[in-house]
Design a protein around this motif. Structure first.
Motif, mmCIF file in Angstrom:
data_model
loop_
_atom_site.group_PDB
_atom_site.id
_atom_site.type_symbol
_atom_site.label_atom_id
_atom_site.label_comp_id
_atom_site.label_asym_id
_atom_site.label_seq_id
_atom_site.Cartn_x
_atom_site.Cartn_y
_atom_site.Cartn_z
ATOM 1 N N ARG A 131 0.847 -1.184 0.000
ATOM 2 C CA ARG A 131 0.000 0.000 0.000
ATOM 3 C C ARG A 131 0.885 1.237 0.000
ATOM 4 O O ARG A 131 1.794 1.369 0.832
ATOM 5 C CB ARG A 131 -0.909 0.003 1.231
ATOM 6 N N ILE A 132 0.644 2.157 -0.931
ATOM 7 C CA ILE A 132 1.441 3.377 -1.037
ATOM 8 C C ILE A 132 0.552 4.566 -0.683
ATOM 9 O O ILE A 132 -0.380 4.890 -1.427
ATOM 10 C CB ILE A 132 2.021 3.558 -2.451
ATOM 11 N N ARG A 133 0.841 5.197 0.438
ATOM 12 C CA ARG A 133 0.119 6.413 0.827
ATOM 13 C C ARG A 133 0.959 7.596 0.376
ATOM 14 O O ARG A 133 2.054 7.838 0.884
ATOM 15 C CB ARG A 133 -0.089 6.440 2.341
ATOM 16 N N THR A 134 0.467 8.333 -0.604
ATOM 17 C CA THR A 134 1.223 9.435 -1.174
ATOM 18 C C THR A 134 0.634 10.775 -0.738
ATOM 19 O O THR A 134 -0.580 10.893 -0.516
ATOM 20 C CB THR A 134 1.227 9.373 -2.712
ATOM 21 N N PRO A 135 1.465 11.813 -0.627
ATOM 22 C CA PRO A 135 0.947 13.132 -0.225
ATOM 23 C C PRO A 135 0.088 13.794 -1.305
ATOM 24 O O PRO A 135 -0.867 14.508 -0.993
ATOM 25 C CB PRO A 135 2.208 13.939 0.058
#
Length: 581
Positions: free
Chosen positions: A541-545
């Motif tokens: 899972r990639i949580r990006t700004p």
């Protein structure tokens, strides 16, 4: 080291609902909550506990149907995973909900955290989990006509696993009809007090959107009443690819997420991998990573600086700043062998040690940049037209920024002195001196001020790295590092086989989960990785700004004029791959 469950008893009591704690390798407090209690648990953490969790960080899901290592966890077909963050406690919390395949529903938390809107839509889009009460639960990354939910384990991962693509006339007509915008579906009206609204389509091919992005504006004359950002045109399945790559062959894929951040993406991913494996990077490796990451922060901000000035009418700065970026890229090329996407960090360290003469290249750059920054201050920031186009435009308060998930330069521009390099130090940032620049109004001009000062602070960090670079190895001496040490590779057939498997298949990470967010170029970036005791990630899972920042666009542009929109989206500093992944 796994966090003790005893340490979480106080927070468990504050949840106000029954919960079961779970240990996690990243030591983030983790609790299992019943589906009917998740709304109350989130609400209590947001409003009732001391030092509340004001930042909605993420919600995602895991398809558990193919997973084997789930010791101490309740049985489920799918798991919903919530992450919240408290600035007062300087701590994340993780809430999990077990779901059965025949009952994939959850209550929405958009009434508690408005920022959860897009995240819940993404979970529905990717996994098919419905959120009861959501204001507009539609697909967000996939086309509205897509069949299936791509992050389920039974969905094809490659085009070769699907049938040949065809576009008969009736399907083409259906696709074209799906692209039409119906304002009523978004809670918009076509008129007010006898005045008809205009709906203007910007993009998806428009120079002001900096990529394939579509924005539908609701206008009263030239005043923006509301807007709907439509994303997903750049979606490439980066998280799905994480499930079919090994732990180390996935590293070059991370380069392409924030494609201006280069090794900064590697650092976010590898920090979580190394937490899973229990690997500690030696001091030299840490400082090399920080030095290269800050160089990419400078290059990212130079691109942003030049293109932002271009967005509001100045043509010359973008050429000058790209030329300065080229000087930094020449350093990257000399050290890494590549430029924008060097794929140079490795599990446990870096691909190789610094070459001879590396310090001279950095010192030349450190001497070159300060006069250039002073010149740009005169030509851009003091320009009267630039000020008119940016001051008082697209501003927000600290509370609004936190409520919508802002982090990084945009949050600091609103007035909150918060930088994860200082608040939750990683690598060797706790050994380096630098300041956290802040502003007051959070408008476009203040965002520019923060980005510019961050370039200066990055130069300051790099100077310390050059002057204080420690000796010793740059890679960890750990059996799970890649590539493994080659000292005994040719000693006997067993060591040769071990080295071959370590390079080709990669290491086998112990079962567990970990997330170590970092202060990336555009804000807080975190890879939440789940290992099933295999050579690759079970769930990435990639949580990006940028995803959170783009969701805030309607709030920032309501009541402004159309030209202000281009200044606002330019000031947010995003890239579409960071949004769409």
């Amino acid at each position: 080291m796994v966090r003790s469950l005893v340490a979480d008893e106080g927070l468990q009591n504050e949840l106000l609902v029954p919960s079961v704690p779970q240990s996690a390798r990243d030591e983030i407090p983790t609790f299992w909550i019943a589906k009917q209690d998740i709304h109350e648990a989130v609400r209590s953490l947001r409003h009732s506990v001391p030092d509340p969790y004001k930042l909605f960080y993420d919600v995602t899901a895991i398809d558990e149907r193919g997973r084997t290592h789930r010791d101490g966890q309740p049985p489920s077909d799918f798991t919903a995973v919530y992450h919240l963050y408290s600035f007062g406690r300087n701590e994340y919390v993780r809430l999990k909900v077990a779901l059965e395949e025949n009952d994939l529903t959850l209550p929405t938390i958009t009434d508690v955290f408005p920022a959860a809107n897009w995240y819940e839509r993404e979970v529905w889009d990717m996994f098919g989990i419905k959120f009861d009460g959501h204001p507009h639960l539609t697909r967000i990354l996939m086309p509205s006509t897509w069949v299936g939910h791509p992050l389920r384990k039974d969905h094809p991962a490659r085009a070769t696993e699907m049938g040949p693509f065809t576009l008969p006339p009736e399907k083409e007509d259906a696709e074209q009809a799906a692209l039409q915008f119906h304002p009523e579906e978004w809670g918009m009206s076509r008129q007010r007090e006898g005045s008809d609204f205009i709906f203007l389509n910007i993009g998806p091919q428009h120079p002001g959107t900096h990529g394939v992005l579509r924005i539908i504006l609701e206008l009263d004359g030239e005043e923006i009443i509301d807007c709907v950002p439509e994303i997903g045109f750049h979606h490439r399945g980066a998280e799905k690819m994480g499930e079919r790559q090994t732990w180390h062959t996935y590293i070059p894929y991370t380069d392409r997420v924030d494609y201006l951040g280069g090794v900064m993406n590697n650092l976010a991913y590898l920090s979580s991998v190394e937490k899973l494996a229990g690997i500690t990077v030696p001091p030299r490796g840490q400082m090399i990573r920080v030095m290269m990451a800050e160089l990419f922060r400078i290059m990212n901000h130079l691109v942003w600086y030049g293109t932002f000035a271009q967005d509001v009418g100045q043509m010359s700065p973008v050429f000058f700043m790209f030329n300065d970026r080229e000087k930094a890229l020449s350093i990257v090329e000399a050290i890494c062998g590549a430029r924008m996407h060097p794929n140079w960090f490795r599990i446990g360290g870096v691909a190789q040690d610094l070459p001879n003469g590396w310090d001279g290249m950095f010192r030349d750059f450190l001497n070159y940049m300060p006069p250039r920054m002073a010149e740009y201050e005169r030509t851009v920031m003091r320009n009267r037209l630039f000020k008119v186009r940016t001051k008082g435009i697209g501003g927000c308060t600290v509370d609004e920024a936190i409520e919508w998930g802002m982090t990084g330069p945009n949050l600091r521009a609103a007035g909150l002195e918060w930088d994860f390099r200082k608040k939750q130090p990683y690598s060797c940032y706790d050994q380096l001196e630098f300041d956290i620049p802040i502003a007051n109004t959070g408008d476009c001009y203040d965002r520019a001020i923060i980005h510019i000062e961050e370039i200066r602070q990055s130069l300051r960090i790099i100077q310390q790295c050059v002057d204080q670079m420690p000796g010793g190895p740059c890679n960890a001496d750990h059996p799970l590092t890649t590539p493994p040490p080659k000292a005994r590779t040719m000693h006997d057939i067993e060591t040769l086989i071990n080295h071959f498997l370590g390079v080709s298949w990669g290491p086998v990470m112990p079962p567990g989960e970990a997330m170590v967010p970092i202060e990336a170029t555009k804000g807080n970036n975190g890879y939440y990785l789940t290992s099933d005791g295999s050579t690759g990630s079970y769930r990435t899972r990639i949580r990006t700004p940028s995803f959170a920042h783009m969701q805030m666009l309607p709030l920032l542009c309501r009541g402004r004029l159309i030209p202000d929109l281009l200044a606002i989206i330019g000031s947010l500093d995003y890239v579409l791959a960071d949004i769409d992944r």
